[in-house]
Design a protein around this motif. Structure first.
Motif: not given
Length: 585
Positions: A361-370
């Motif tokens: 699920i790592l690819p969701m974390f940059p979107a969470l940061a935005l």
């Protein structure tokens, strides 16, 4: 890096109207005073540059200080090293055997790192760390373009300090590289949607998104296009608007995608006819739809990973999907739609999979940061102060638990291994609490960005301290404790066997392949295709072993006990609870 906020039209007019008076006043300034006064933009740019330098030092400095561990780090380092040494850039091999479980991007970049900087742990981990760092820069740039320079700095700081982003960028796996390309695709579409007034700029961003999807496919397979495609269509359904789908420049975009993504797949299939069936059927559909890979987990498997991985910003989760009061333009609201769908799709897609691993699920974390940076535009400093309590309490709890670390010891994890990590946790807790205190003080003075940077860097430094202590535990899963002794015993041409066990780091540290005995696992395809490169049974191994004047073996302890009782000549040079290394007497 981050665009400066443009002056409003009225402000420009006022400056123009006062131009003559300003020029006269400026002419009377002395050189010394002119030299002592710096514009806010210049100061901001210098501060940003210094922040990025400090972040880069923290991010890359410790890459080579820890031994590679099994399985992932040893596996991917060994494949890349073999590719660099053999010059075969098409067919991946693990320990000399065909290996088609993953695409080639990680191997190419790992091999280039070895050829450029030498064979080392630093080179082995360079691409995951670099891809993680580039992800942070893209997140910051996108936040700045969408919501202003301040939001961009906050987005970068939030992403750089998320536990799951930091951890996965500092170990050698495929997910950091996949996440970079997927984040690049996501951010390119976000920026394209914000550039509707300029068709040329919009088209270029969309083309970049297609190129990024090709990189994602070459990093980890079809998931690199399934996630963007799923998000694209679900977002359009949510909006009840097909503008996003229609604006993807399908003809030119698909040409870019296939031109970049397909050549390697075609070439490796031409050289290895078994590749397509194994890679696409066994490693994609069977992995996702069945439990054949024995990595299943409960439906809530990723919930604790999301909550812990988002620290120190976990308490922001309830804000992220809310409509912001600052959404004065439709484009801003559309960015929220796309980001929320992205996070939900990634989380649910992998939760539904029959094969689960923590890093998926790592690819969701940059979107969470935005999303977090976007939400922070409306948060009052007094409200944000209370959200510092959760990460602070988490670190305090870790401090308390670390004082009792010896109670967690076991034969598999001795107390002396836990001690350095426990001490590092205590040091990290002190660092974070001090930085959180500085952040609390900054919020009381309405300095939100300063507080976010303080908390972010505090958590990053504290997490880095803990990561550096991991090597004590990592030695239990690495060949480094015994490889020097083994290498000193070997003569050129001496065979090395791996009997009913395999350490993925052994070929990397030994600098040569080993002969597998009674061991298949992920080597099954290669062993079927090249049966002369392994030994099927322990009895065959014993016959071979006894016929050799010198040999070495890495052995499962239970098998070693059996062979010892049978009187097989072996001299132990290393032994622990899970492995025995022997020489032919």
């Amino acid at each position: 890096m981050f665009p400066a906020t443009r002056l409003s039209t009225s402000r420009k007019s006022a400056l123009a109207g006062n131009g003559t008076a300003s020029a006269a006043a400026d002419s009377r300034l002395t050189r010394s005073r002119a030299a002592s006064v710096a514009s806010p933009v210049a100061v901001g740019t210098l501060a940003l540059a210094l922040m990025l330098v400090a972040l880069a030092v923290l991010w890359f400095a410790g890459l080579g200080s820890r031994s590679l561990i099994s399985p992932d780090e040893g596996r991917y380092a060994s494949i890349a090293l073999e590719m660099a040494r053999s010059g075969d850039w098409i067919t991946p091999r693990l320990n000399g055997l065909l290996y088609f479980e993953k695409p080639v991007m990680q191997y190419w970049l790992g091999a280039l790192a070895f050829l450029s900087f030498g064979v080392s742990e630093f080179s082995a981990r360079l691409w995951p760390a670099l891809s993680g760092f580039l992800t942070l820069l893209m997140v910051g740039f996108t936040g700045a373009r969408l919501w202003g320079r301040e939001s961009g700095i906050r987005a970068l700081a939030i992403a750089a300090s998320m536990t799951w982003v930091v951890g996965n960028s500092h170990f050698l796996t495929l997910d950091a590289g996949l996440t970079f390309f997927l984040t690049l695709a996501l951010c390119a579409v976000l920026l394209a949607e914000g550039a509707t007034s300029d068709p040329t700029v919009r088209r270029r961003w969309i083309w970049l998104a297609w190129a990024a999807m090709a990189g994602a496919v070459l990093s980890k397979g079809l998931v690199g296009v399934v996630i963007p495609a799923g998000v694209l269509f679900l977002t359009s359904l949510w909006r009840r608007d097909a503008t996003l789908v229609r604006g993807m420049h399908w003809v030119s975009g698909l040409l870019i995608f296939f031109a970049l993504a397909t050549p390697w797949f075609v070439m490796v299939s031409m050289r290895n006819p078994i590749f397509a069936q194994f890679f696409f059927v066994h490693e994609h559909f069977a992995r996702y739809l069945t439990t054949v890979h024995q990595r299943q987990g409960a439906w809530w498997y990723y919930v604790p990973l999301l909550l812990g991985g988002m620290l120190p910003w976990t308490s922001a989760l309830p804000w992220l999907a809310q409509r912001s009061g600052a959404d004065s333009e439709r484009a801003d609201d559309r960015s929220r739609d796309l980001l929320v769908v992205w996070c939900a799709f990634v989380f649910l897609f992998f939760s539904a999979s029959g094969s689960k691993l923590p890093s998926y699920i790592l690819p969701m974390f940059p979107a969470l940061a935005l999303l977090a940076a976007r939400a922070l535009r409306d948060v009052q400093p007094s409200t944000l102060r209370w959200h510092l309590l959760l990460p602070t309490l988490a670190w305090v709890a870790a401090f308390v638990i670390s004082t009792k670390a010896s109670r967690l010891a076991s034969p598999a994890t001795p107390a002396e291994v836990l001690a350095p990590m426990a001490e590092a946790v205590r040091v990290g807790a002190v660092i974070f609490v001090a930085c959180a205190g500085l952040g609390w003080f900054s919020l009381s003075r309405q300095k939100v960005t300063t507080a976010i940077l303080s908390v972010a860097f505090g958590h990053l430094i504290a997490t880095t301290v803990v990561l550096q202590s991991h090597d004590a535990y990592g030695q239990l899963k690495s060949a480094t404790p015994f490889v020097s002794a083994l290498r000193s015993e070997l003569r050129p041409g001496t065979p090395v066997f791996s009997v009913a066990a395999y350490d993925q780091t052994l070929p990397f540290y030994l600098g040569r392949d080993v002969t597998l005995v009674a061991y298949m696992d992920e080597f099954a395809l290669g062993e079927v295709q090249e049966p002369d490169k392994w030994i099927k049974t322990v009895d065959e191994f014993v016959t071979r072993w006894q016929s050799l004047p010198q040999a070495a073996a890495y052995i499962n302890p239970a098998i070693w006990t059996e062979l010892h009782q049978r009187g097989v000549p072996m001299r132990v040079i290393y032994q622990d609870w899970r492995r025995v290394v022997v020489m032919r007497k």
